[in-house]
Design an enzyme around this catalytic site. Structure first.
Site, PDB file in Angstrom:
ATOM      1  N   LEU A  21      14.424 -10.401  63.326  1.00 40.34           N
ATOM      2  CA  LEU A  21      15.044 -11.573  63.956  1.00 40.34           C
ATOM      3  C   LEU A  21      16.516 -11.700  63.583  1.00 40.34           C
ATOM      4  CD1 LEU A  21      12.170 -14.152  63.375  1.00 40.34           C
ATOM      5  CD2 LEU A  21      12.626 -12.723  65.376  1.00 40.34           C
ATOM      6  N   THR A  22      16.988 -10.858  62.668  1.00 45.90           N
ATOM      7  CA  THR A  22      18.385 -10.965  62.234  1.00 45.90           C
ATOM      8  C   THR A  22      19.371 -10.661  63.367  1.00 45.90           C
ATOM      9  OG1 THR A  22      17.750 -10.506  59.959  1.00 45.90           O
ATOM     10  CG2 THR A  22      20.051 -10.175  60.499  1.00 45.90           C
ATOM     11  N   THR A  72      18.039  -2.895  54.878  1.00 47.02           N
ATOM     12  CA  THR A  72      16.775  -3.448  54.414  1.00 47.02           C
ATOM     13  C   THR A  72      15.843  -2.354  53.935  1.00 47.02           C
ATOM     14  OG1 THR A  72      15.073  -5.094  54.901  1.00 47.02           O
ATOM     15  CG2 THR A  72      15.701  -3.653  56.724  1.00 47.02           C
ATOM     16  N   LYS A  76      17.670  -0.560  50.161  1.00 44.02           N
ATOM     17  CA  LYS A  76      18.572  -1.499  49.475  1.00 44.02           C
ATOM     18  C   LYS A  76      19.116  -0.982  48.145  1.00 44.02           C
ATOM     19  CE  LYS A  76      16.747  -5.690  51.569  1.00 44.02           C
ATOM     20  NZ  LYS A  76      16.174  -7.015  51.395  1.00 44.02           N
ATOM     21  N   ASN A  97      22.144  -5.656  50.496  1.00 50.51           N
ATOM     22  CA  ASN A  97      21.573  -5.831  51.847  1.00 50.51           C
ATOM     23  C   ASN A  97      22.655  -6.004  52.917  1.00 50.51           C
ATOM     24  OD1 ASN A  97      22.423  -8.516  51.483  1.00 50.51           O
ATOM     25  ND2 ASN A  97      20.755  -9.265  52.767  1.00 50.51           N
ATOM     26  N   ASP A 112      20.520 -11.720  50.137  1.00 47.64           N
ATOM     27  CA  ASP A 112      19.123 -12.174  50.014  1.00 47.64           C
ATOM     28  C   ASP A 112      19.039 -13.268  48.954  1.00 47.64           C
ATOM     29  OD1 ASP A 112      17.925 -10.465  51.914  1.00 47.64           O
ATOM     30  OD2 ASP A 112      17.869  -8.821  50.467  1.00 47.64           O
ATOM     31  N   GLY A 136       4.802 -12.814  42.524  1.00 46.04           N
ATOM     32  CA  GLY A 136       5.365 -11.720  43.317  1.00 46.04           C
ATOM     33  C   GLY A 136       6.728 -11.343  42.783  1.00 46.04           C
ATOM     34  N   GLY A 139      10.544  -6.582  46.021  1.00 42.32           N
ATOM     35  CA  GLY A 139      11.908  -6.648  46.539  1.00 42.32           C
ATOM     36  C   GLY A 139      12.386  -8.081  46.757  1.00 42.32           C
ATOM     37  N   ALA A 140      11.626  -8.862  47.523  1.00 40.35           N
ATOM     38  CA  ALA A 140      12.026 -10.251  47.789  1.00 40.35           C
ATOM     39  C   ALA A 140      12.003 -11.053  46.490  1.00 40.35           C
ATOM     40  CB  ALA A 140      11.097 -10.879  48.827  1.00 40.35           C
ATOM     41  N   GLY A 253       9.555 -19.920  54.321  1.00 42.04           N
ATOM     42  CA  GLY A 253      10.304 -18.673  54.173  1.00 42.04           C
ATOM     43  C   GLY A 253      11.413 -18.489  55.192  1.00 42.04           C
TER      44      GLY A 253
HETATM   45  P1  NAD Z   1       6.862  -5.950  47.776  1.00 39.32           P
HETATM   46  O1  NAD Z   1       5.687  -5.129  48.148  1.00 39.32           O
HETATM   47  O2  NAD Z   1       8.124  -5.306  47.316  1.00 39.32           O
HETATM   48  O3  NAD Z   1       6.430  -6.970  46.600  1.00 39.32           O
HETATM   49  C1  NAD Z   1       5.299  -7.784  46.661  1.00 39.32           C
HETATM   50  C2  NAD Z   1       4.799  -8.009  45.238  1.00 39.32           C
HETATM   51  O4  NAD Z   1       3.744  -8.971  45.280  1.00 39.32           O
HETATM   52  C3  NAD Z   1       4.208  -6.738  44.593  1.00 39.32           C
HETATM   53  O5  NAD Z   1       4.805  -6.553  43.323  1.00 39.32           O
HETATM   54  C4  NAD Z   1       2.714  -7.038  44.486  1.00 39.32           C
HETATM   55  O6  NAD Z   1       2.110  -6.445  43.357  1.00 39.32           O
HETATM   56  C5  NAD Z   1       2.719  -8.549  44.381  1.00 39.32           C
HETATM   57  N1  NAD Z   1       1.466  -9.190  44.778  1.00 39.32           N
HETATM   58  C6  NAD Z   1       0.731  -8.956  45.890  1.00 39.32           C
HETATM   59  N2  NAD Z   1      -0.320  -9.787  45.916  1.00 39.32           N
HETATM   60  C7  NAD Z   1      -0.250 -10.557  44.812  1.00 39.32           C
HETATM   61  C8  NAD Z   1      -1.040 -11.612  44.303  1.00 39.32           C
HETATM   62  N3  NAD Z   1      -2.136 -12.056  44.941  1.00 39.32           N
HETATM   63  N4  NAD Z   1      -0.677 -12.183  43.131  1.00 39.32           N
HETATM   64  C9  NAD Z   1       0.421 -11.749  42.460  1.00 39.32           C
HETATM   65  N5  NAD Z   1       1.213 -10.756  42.918  1.00 39.32           N
HETATM   66  C10 NAD Z   1       0.880 -10.175  44.080  1.00 39.32           C
HETATM   67  O7  NAD Z   1       7.119  -6.892  49.015  1.00 39.32           O
HETATM   68  P2  NAD Z   1       8.468  -7.669  49.358  1.00 39.32           P
HETATM   69  O8  NAD Z   1       9.364  -6.774  50.118  1.00 39.32           O
HETATM   70  O9  NAD Z   1       8.964  -8.320  48.126  1.00 39.32           O
HETATM   71  O10 NAD Z   1       7.935  -8.738  50.395  1.00 39.32           O
HETATM   72  C11 NAD Z   1       7.089  -9.810  49.977  1.00 39.32           C
HETATM   73  C12 NAD Z   1       7.041 -10.843  51.084  1.00 39.32           C
HETATM   74  O11 NAD Z   1       8.343 -11.377  51.254  1.00 39.32           O
HETATM   75  C13 NAD Z   1       6.657 -10.286  52.457  1.00 39.32           C
HETATM   76  O12 NAD Z   1       5.761 -11.186  53.038  1.00 39.32           O
HETATM   77  C14 NAD Z   1       7.943 -10.276  53.236  1.00 39.32           C
HETATM   78  O13 NAD Z   1       7.738 -10.486  54.597  1.00 39.32           O
HETATM   79  C15 NAD Z   1       8.666 -11.453  52.632  1.00 39.32           C
HETATM   80  N6  NAD Z   1      10.116 -11.381  52.729  1.00 39.32           N
HETATM   81  C16 NAD Z   1      10.776 -12.484  53.188  1.00 39.32           C
HETATM   82  C17 NAD Z   1      12.144 -12.476  53.273  1.00 39.32           C
HETATM   83  C18 NAD Z   1      12.860 -13.684  53.793  1.00 39.32           C
HETATM   84  O14 NAD Z   1      14.057 -13.581  54.071  1.00 39.32           O
HETATM   85  N7  NAD Z   1      12.225 -14.824  53.900  1.00 39.32           N
HETATM   86  C19 NAD Z   1      12.876 -11.351  52.872  1.00 39.32           C
HETATM   87  C20 NAD Z   1      12.177 -10.243  52.397  1.00 39.32           C
HETATM   88  C21 NAD Z   1      10.795 -10.267  52.337  1.00 39.32           C
END
Ligand code: NAD
Length: 290
Positions: A21-22, A72, A76, A97, A112, A136, A139-140, A253
């Protein structure tokens, strides 16, 4: 500073980003500023190129007159060694990013983390941030944790299914923010950690359409907590719904997604974007199934 007579060519490099969507967020905002601004996704998956191709694509983009790229997953960190200059925050966060191209020089930034900060200030002004629990740390989560500590969180508790990842992240952040407390914890300590926390952030994928569910036991939430999610597909996750039902203040989010675009647009054009207008557009795009 930009003028309406200038034109902009911008790209997004990453895997599986054709649906991002960016690009439409930037293009609509640019239209409303009277700019000629084209923003194209360069989807590594669609063009069958590996993540390592990011450096060649950036150089080609520079030769072709691109003004900037967003970067992305999964590029990154990979991109960093190919840049001429990296902002202090992006260096500390170890992720870029946004790359500006100025006179053939590639300059990296991270919007970010600043986008999350901006979303927090916009969506939850005056939220107490002495103590925050974050689930979590991928990356995010890395960008969110950095944003929270930079904003002044005194105690940050990081929980991840991958205990080694949480521990590594906590150690790295603790050395960047020595006066603040950053600890990795297992999910078993969530009752105790949340009892002492002002807010909770979900940075796991749990709650996405593709990973439905709740990242924590929501009976641990109290009305005094604020709750932020980084997921925006859907905008209203089960966590956001449960927190709202408890009377908690919430931040979906979409705020981070909009915030990163707002900050990148400002860097690229030098113009002040309108966050509320971009958020309205973002919500329209999501509602339309984009
Ligand atoms: P990622 O795979 O790099 O990291 C996710 C982390 O969550 C992992 O370390 C994993 O072990 C952990 N995890 C998964 N289930 C878990 C649980 N039940 N309890 C504890 N830890 C758990 O993923 P990411 O790139 O960081 O993305 C994560 C989410 O962030 C995605 O849904 C993505 O769409 C969203 N995101 C949003 C934005 C935004 O701008 N709003 C930007 C980037 C990513």
């Amino acid at each position: 500073m930009s003028t309406a007579s200038e034109s902009y060519l911008v790209g997004l490099i990453g895997e599986g980003i054709t649906v991002s969507l960016t690009p439409p967020m930037h293009e609509r905002e640019a239209d409303l500023h009277g700019l000629r601004y084209l923003y194209r996704p360069v989807d590594l998956t669609a063009i069958s190129r590996p993540a390592e191709a990011v450096s060649a694509l950036l150089r080609a983009g520079s030769d072709l007159g691109f003004n900037a790229f967003n970067i992305t997953h999964p590029c990154k960190q990979l991109v960093m060694e190919h840049l001429d200059e990296v902002s202090d925050d992006a260096q500390r966060l170890d992720a870029v990013n946004t790359v500006l191209i100025r006179d053939g020089r590639l300059i990296g930034y991270n919007t970010d983390f600043s986008g999350f900060t901006q979303g927090l200030e916009y969506g939850l002004p005056d939220a107490a941030i002495a103590s925050v629990v974050q689930v979590g740390t991928g990356g995010a989560g890395s960008a969110v944790a950095y944003a929270l500590l930079k904003k002044g969180v005194q105690k940050l508790t990081l929980v991840d299914l991958d205990a080694g990842r949480a521990a590594g992240r906590a150690a790295a952040l603790a050395s960047l923010f020595p006066g603040q407390e950053v600890e990795a914890a297992s999910a078993e300590v969530l009752p105790e950690a949340l009892a002492a926390a002002d807010g909770l952030v979900n940075a796991t994928p749990v709650g996405m359409y593709t990973h439905p569910g709740l990242p924590i036991d929501t009976s641990l939430l109290e009305q005094r907590h604020w709750v932020a999610d980084v997921i925006y597909r859907p905008v209203e996750t089960d966590l956001i719904k449960a927190a709202t039902a408890k009377g908690c203040r919430v931040l979906d989010g979409g705020h981070m997604a909009v915030g990163q675009a707002v900050d990148a647009f400002r860097l690229i054009t030098g113009l002040e974007p309108d966050p509320a207008r971009i958020r309205t557009h973002f919500l329209e795009l999501v509602a339309a199934g984009r």
